[in-house]
Design an enzyme around this catalytic site. Structure first.
Site, PDB file in Angstrom:
ATOM      1  N   ARG A 285     -95.965  28.793   2.957  1.00 24.01           N
ATOM      2  CA  ARG A 285     -95.058  27.523   2.483  1.00 24.01           C
ATOM      3  C   ARG A 285     -95.533  26.499   1.258  1.00 24.01           C
ATOM      4  O   ARG A 285     -94.424  26.215   0.670  1.00 24.01           O
ATOM      5  CB  ARG A 285     -94.750  26.373   4.175  1.00 24.01           C
TER       6      ARG A 285
ATOM      7  N   TYR B 166     -69.687  19.526  -7.061  1.00 20.74           N
ATOM      8  CA  TYR B 166     -69.989  20.019  -5.847  1.00 20.74           C
ATOM      9  C   TYR B 166     -70.208  19.443  -4.470  1.00 20.74           C
ATOM     10  O   TYR B 166     -70.110  18.761  -4.103  1.00 20.74           O
ATOM     11  CB  TYR B 166     -71.159  21.171  -5.556  1.00 20.74           C
TER      12      TYR B 166
ATOM     13  N   ASP C 281     -77.032  19.849 -12.401  1.00 19.44           N
ATOM     14  CA  ASP C 281     -76.725  20.824 -12.029  1.00 19.44           C
ATOM     15  C   ASP C 281     -76.138  21.814 -13.009  1.00 19.44           C
ATOM     16  O   ASP C 281     -75.131  21.855 -13.252  1.00 19.44           O
ATOM     17  CB  ASP C 281     -75.470  20.292 -10.292  1.00 19.44           C
TER      18      ASP C 281
ATOM     19  N   LYS D 128     -75.228  31.874  -7.117  1.00 20.22           N
ATOM     20  CA  LYS D 128     -74.660  32.434  -8.122  1.00 20.22           C
ATOM     21  C   LYS D 128     -74.723  33.348  -9.501  1.00 20.22           C
ATOM     22  O   LYS D 128     -75.239  34.309  -8.902  1.00 20.22           O
ATOM     23  CB  LYS D 128     -73.582  30.685  -8.751  1.00 20.22           C
TER      24      LYS D 128
HETATM   25  C1  LIG Z   1     -72.655  26.799  -4.287  1.00 25.19           C
HETATM   26  C2  LIG Z   1     -73.300  25.937  -5.239  1.00 25.19           C
HETATM   27  C3  LIG Z   1     -74.281  24.299  -4.682  1.00 25.19           C
HETATM   28  C4  LIG Z   1     -74.945  25.073  -3.356  1.00 25.19           C
HETATM   29  O1  LIG Z   1     -75.819  25.979  -3.372  1.00 25.19           O
HETATM   30  P1  LIG Z   1     -75.909  26.107  -2.010  1.00 25.19           P
HETATM   31  O2  LIG Z   1     -77.041  27.293  -2.533  1.00 25.19           O
HETATM   32  O3  LIG Z   1     -74.415  27.597  -1.146  1.00 25.19           O
HETATM   33  O4  LIG Z   1     -76.265  25.979  -0.899  1.00 25.19           O
HETATM   34  C5  LIG Z   1     -74.555  23.792  -5.641  1.00 25.19           C
HETATM   35  N1  LIG Z   1     -74.021  23.360  -7.024  1.00 25.19           N
HETATM   36  C6  LIG Z   1     -73.202  24.374  -7.439  1.00 25.19           C
HETATM   37  C7  LIG Z   1     -72.362  24.012  -8.464  1.00 25.19           C
HETATM   38  C8  LIG Z   1     -72.469  24.625  -6.374  1.00 25.19           C
HETATM   39  O5  LIG Z   1     -71.966  25.652  -6.928  1.00 25.19           O
END
Ligand SMILES: *Cc1c(COP(=O)(O)O)cnc(C)c1O
Length: 389
Positions: free
Chosen positions: A51, A103, A175, A200
């Site tokens: 961890r 998001y 982000d 992604k």
């Molecule tokens: C999918 C997404 C998230 C969340 O991520 P997860 O891996 O699904 O928890 C956060 N920000 C953006 C822009 C996203 O497309």
């Protein structure tokens, strides 16, 4: 010293390369929870419990820190776990400013989880730096932005927002999921913290869920390391390996994603079935000049609406190659319906206020042959036209 100058080499050689013990060109999957100690406090390789730290995860963390130009990286079990770790920096009474389109899960965790701890937020149109600056009060401790933002691909001037944040001594959190460090590097524009849903584009193959955080100061690095170890939402060794493997091909994938997206955006814009289209690569798109200054190109996400005489359900059901699914950034093209899928967590009033209509379709352009994609979209649009009675 690294013996390369360019990011596309860093994708392959960055962070920790290979394995000194065996000469393996890949970092091994250290599938272990713990590490034998030679005596009390006498660690063999610096690791004591997975961890706290794991060599495969450490290689990924060093890699993302290098790619984003930060001083330390942290890997989590999802993008939301990464976001949650960053939001855990704040305390009761603190407030964040959120970009107008973010998001849905980022909105949800603030509205439904961090509100329990009296950490509040305000949604502000960060595409306008003056409006943004006016929203900064003494409680505001950070701006949390996405650019281009989900799902209408609105562009925020990261450099302008970060400069305003610096002036007011608050953090800029970006982000960067939609762009990746190959297209946009927020730290070079003044951001303090970068977050990724590595699920992604970074993973790129729709085969894992992961999140990453990169920070720019020793103080933030210590705090996030403490939160990561204390709250424990870490990424496992196998998924860390898969993510390193995905990142190696990021440059070639992003080039193809964006080439395809440029062609498909033109095709959709010319199609009379399409009412509105949002794509930051268009010269007349909101924020296009800023996008081209702060990023390499317009990316590979396109949102659009069909004219009223086209049936949305029939459109989704008629697609054969493009899949209807949550997520984005994989090699395969995906469509989603933000108002009932990615942004269902937004109350309807907020969706209406920020322009996420029931008709909005979000397309993540994959790396298939672009003419196969156009043929599929084209036939699905035709099949979804309602006949006049
Ligand atoms: C999918 C997404 C998230 C969340 O991520 P997860 O891996 O699904 O928890 C956060 N920000 C953006 C822009 C996203 O497309």
């Amino acid at each position: 010293m690294a013996n390369y100058k360019h990011l596309d080499s860093a994708l392959i050689h960055g962070g920790i390369y290979g394995d000194a013990l065996t000469g393996s060109v890949n970092v091994p999957i250290y599938q272990t929870s713990t590490y034998e100690q030679k005596g009390l406090g006498k660690l063999v390789g610096g690791y004591e419990y997975s961890r706290t730290g794991n060599p495969t995860r450490a290689a990924l963390e060093a890699l993302i820190a290098e790619l984003e130009g930060g001083i330390a990286g942290f890997a989590f079990g999802s993008g939301m776990a990464a976001t949650t770790a960053v939001l855990s920096l704040f305390k009761s009474g603190d407030k964040l400013i959120l970009s107008q389109n973010v998001y849905g899960g980022t909105y949800r965790v603030l509205a439904k989880v961090f509100n329990h701890f009296n950490i509040t937020f305000e949604i502000v149109d960060t595409t306008n730096p003056e409006i943004f600056e006016k929203a900064i009060t003494s409680e505001v401790k950070a701006a949390f932005i996405e650019s281009p933002a989900n799902p209408l691909l609105s562009v925020t001037d990261i450099q302008a927002v970060a400069a305003i944040c610096k002036k007011h001594h608050i953090l800029t959190i970006v982000d960067n999921t939609f762009m990746t460090p190959y297209l946009q590097r927020p730290i070079s524009l003044g951001a303090d913290i970068v977050i990724h849903s590595a699920t992604k584009y970074l993973g790129g193959h729709s085969d894992l869920v992961a999140g990453l955080v990169v920070v720019t100061t020793q103080d933030l690095a210590e705090k996030i390391a403490f939160i990561q170890n204390s709250t424990g939402g870490v990424l496992g060794p196998f998924d860390s390996f898969l993510l390193i493997r995905g990142i190696k091909t990021l440059a070639v994938r992003m080039d193809r994603h964006t080439q395809n997206a440029e062609i498909i955006a033109q095709f959709l814009r010319k199609n009379e079935a399409v009412k509105n289209i949002y794509y930051p690569g268009f010269e007349d798109a909101q924020g296009h000049a800023i996008q081209m200054r702060q990023a390499k190109n317009g990316g590979a996400m396109i949102s659009f609406e069909l004219q009223d005489k086209y049936d949305l359900n029939r459109f989704f059901e008629s697609l054969h190659l493009v899949a209807l699914a949550e997520s984005l950034g994989g090699v395969e093209s995906l469509v989603c319906h933000p108002s009932t899928m990615t942004h269902a967590a937004f109350p309807k009033e907020i969706r209406d206020a920020v322009g996420i209509t029931e008709n909005l379709i979000r397309l993540s352009v994959g790396i298939e042959n672009v003419y196969d994609l156009i043929a599929d979209l084209s036939q699905a649009i035709r099949s979804s036209e309602l006949q006049e009675v």
